[in-house]
Design an enzyme around this catalytic site. Sequence first.
Site, PDB file in Angstrom:
ATOM      1  N   ASP A  18      27.258 -13.141  19.111  1.00 10.02           N
ATOM      2  CA  ASP A  18      28.349 -12.739  18.228  1.00 10.02           C
ATOM      3  C   ASP A  18      29.667 -13.365  18.673  1.00 10.02           C
ATOM      4  O   ASP A  18      29.909 -13.566  19.865  1.00 10.02           O
ATOM      5  CB  ASP A  18      28.488 -11.212  18.229  1.00 10.02           C
ATOM      6  CG  ASP A  18      27.256 -10.518  17.670  1.00 10.02           C
ATOM      7  OD1 ASP A  18      26.585 -11.118  16.807  1.00 10.02           O
ATOM      8  OD2 ASP A  18      26.976  -9.384  18.093  1.00 10.02           O
ATOM      9  N   LYS A  39      20.079 -12.929  19.066  1.00 13.25           N
ATOM     10  CA  LYS A  39      20.413 -12.273  17.801  1.00 13.25           C
ATOM     11  C   LYS A  39      21.439 -13.103  17.051  1.00 13.25           C
ATOM     12  O   LYS A  39      22.485 -13.460  17.594  1.00 13.25           O
ATOM     13  CB  LYS A  39      20.981 -10.872  18.030  1.00 13.25           C
ATOM     14  CG  LYS A  39      21.357 -10.158  16.716  1.00 13.25           C
ATOM     15  CD  LYS A  39      21.855  -8.737  16.965  1.00 13.25           C
ATOM     16  CE  LYS A  39      23.324  -8.684  17.334  1.00 13.25           C
ATOM     17  NZ  LYS A  39      24.216  -8.915  16.158  1.00 13.25           N
ATOM     18  N   LYS A  68      21.260  -7.050   8.100  1.00 12.47           N
ATOM     19  CA  LYS A  68      21.329  -5.680   7.563  1.00 12.47           C
ATOM     20  C   LYS A  68      21.338  -5.655   6.031  1.00 12.47           C
ATOM     21  O   LYS A  68      22.244  -5.117   5.402  1.00 12.47           O
ATOM     22  CB  LYS A  68      22.555  -4.948   8.118  1.00 12.47           C
ATOM     23  CG  LYS A  68      22.568  -4.807   9.631  1.00 12.47           C
ATOM     24  CD  LYS A  68      23.802  -4.032  10.106  1.00 12.47           C
ATOM     25  CE  LYS A  68      23.785  -3.847  11.610  1.00 12.47           C
ATOM     26  NZ  LYS A  68      24.027  -5.121  12.340  1.00 12.47           N
ATOM     27  N   PRO A  73      16.101  -3.234  -4.927  1.00 12.24           N
ATOM     28  CA  PRO A  73      14.823  -3.742  -4.419  1.00 12.24           C
ATOM     29  C   PRO A  73      14.585  -5.229  -4.651  1.00 12.24           C
ATOM     30  O   PRO A  73      14.144  -5.937  -3.736  1.00 12.24           O
ATOM     31  CB  PRO A  73      13.797  -2.880  -5.155  1.00 12.24           C
ATOM     32  CG  PRO A  73      14.501  -1.571  -5.377  1.00 12.24           C
ATOM     33  CD  PRO A  73      15.929  -1.959  -5.662  1.00 12.24           C
ATOM     34  N   ARG A 222      28.358  -8.662  24.600  1.00 15.96           N
ATOM     35  CA  ARG A 222      29.519  -8.976  25.432  1.00 15.96           C
ATOM     36  C   ARG A 222      29.310  -8.843  26.934  1.00 15.96           C
ATOM     37  O   ARG A 222      29.873  -9.659  27.689  1.00 15.96           O
ATOM     38  CB  ARG A 222      30.704  -8.121  24.980  1.00 15.96           C
ATOM     39  CG  ARG A 222      31.322  -8.617  23.677  1.00 15.96           C
ATOM     40  CD  ARG A 222      32.213  -7.585  23.018  1.00 15.96           C
ATOM     41  NE  ARG A 222      31.434  -6.480  22.459  1.00 15.96           N
ATOM     42  CZ  ARG A 222      31.955  -5.500  21.747  1.00 15.96           C
ATOM     43  NH1 ARG A 222      33.256  -5.466  21.515  1.00 15.96           N
ATOM     44  NH2 ARG A 222      31.183  -4.552  21.260  1.00 15.96           N
TER      45      ARG A 222
END
EC number: 4.1.1.23
Length: 246
Positions: A18, A39, A68, A73, A222
């Site tokens: 990130d 990730k 996310k 649907p 982090r």
Amino acid sequence: MAPSLASGPADRIIVALDGMAPEQALRFAAQLDGLRWVKVGLELFVQAGPEVVAQLREQGLRVFLDLKFHDIPATMAGACRRAAALGAELITVHACAGSEALKAAQAAAVEGAQQAGLNPPTLLAVTVLTSWEEQRLQRELAIQQSIGERVPALAQLSATAGIGGCVCSPLEAAALRAQHPEPFALVTPGIRPKGSAVGDQARVMGPAEAIAAGASQLVIGRPITKADDPSAAFAACCTQLLGSID
């Protein structure tokens, strides 16, 4: 089926890329000794595009695509089909999308992977984000359930819909593992190794404690990526897991 986990601690740690530019993320991942999983979140995916998944896989890494998805649907199905075809092995969807959307997403992910000649990914249902506190859920979203009630309810909804695991705070891992034995995956952010700042996470736990509570894999950002020596920080996290893994 959940991605297979080797016995080593490094297989249990997913490093969150990130806050990095695409070139920085690829360079960081290539230089981190012993890294297995990364990730890719919204910020990196939007900036780098889908090709970042292929680039990381070319470096021998396994990818957790944490976008996310939360939509109707048909839209969730289309997104999961394409995400699976990229080669991501873990993909997040919001449990709050409901059972119809979750079932559609699961079926489409399997289809997308098969069409690309890949093994199907594990979809992970997001329950309650680790940045939320109970009083804020009640005050801002008018949710009267406690977090201890809401997380298991959403996890059960997801499991019934065929989803292979969920994302939860490590504080909820023990209760969820009691309800959902392996291979149901429990992936936990909010991991803070000894001496790390909590930051914007409200519900946190150390690496060894989270694994002992039933977590399958840990998302750590982090404390590793912002460390003076990221490889040493990653190694320290792995060391903290020794003795916690069967």
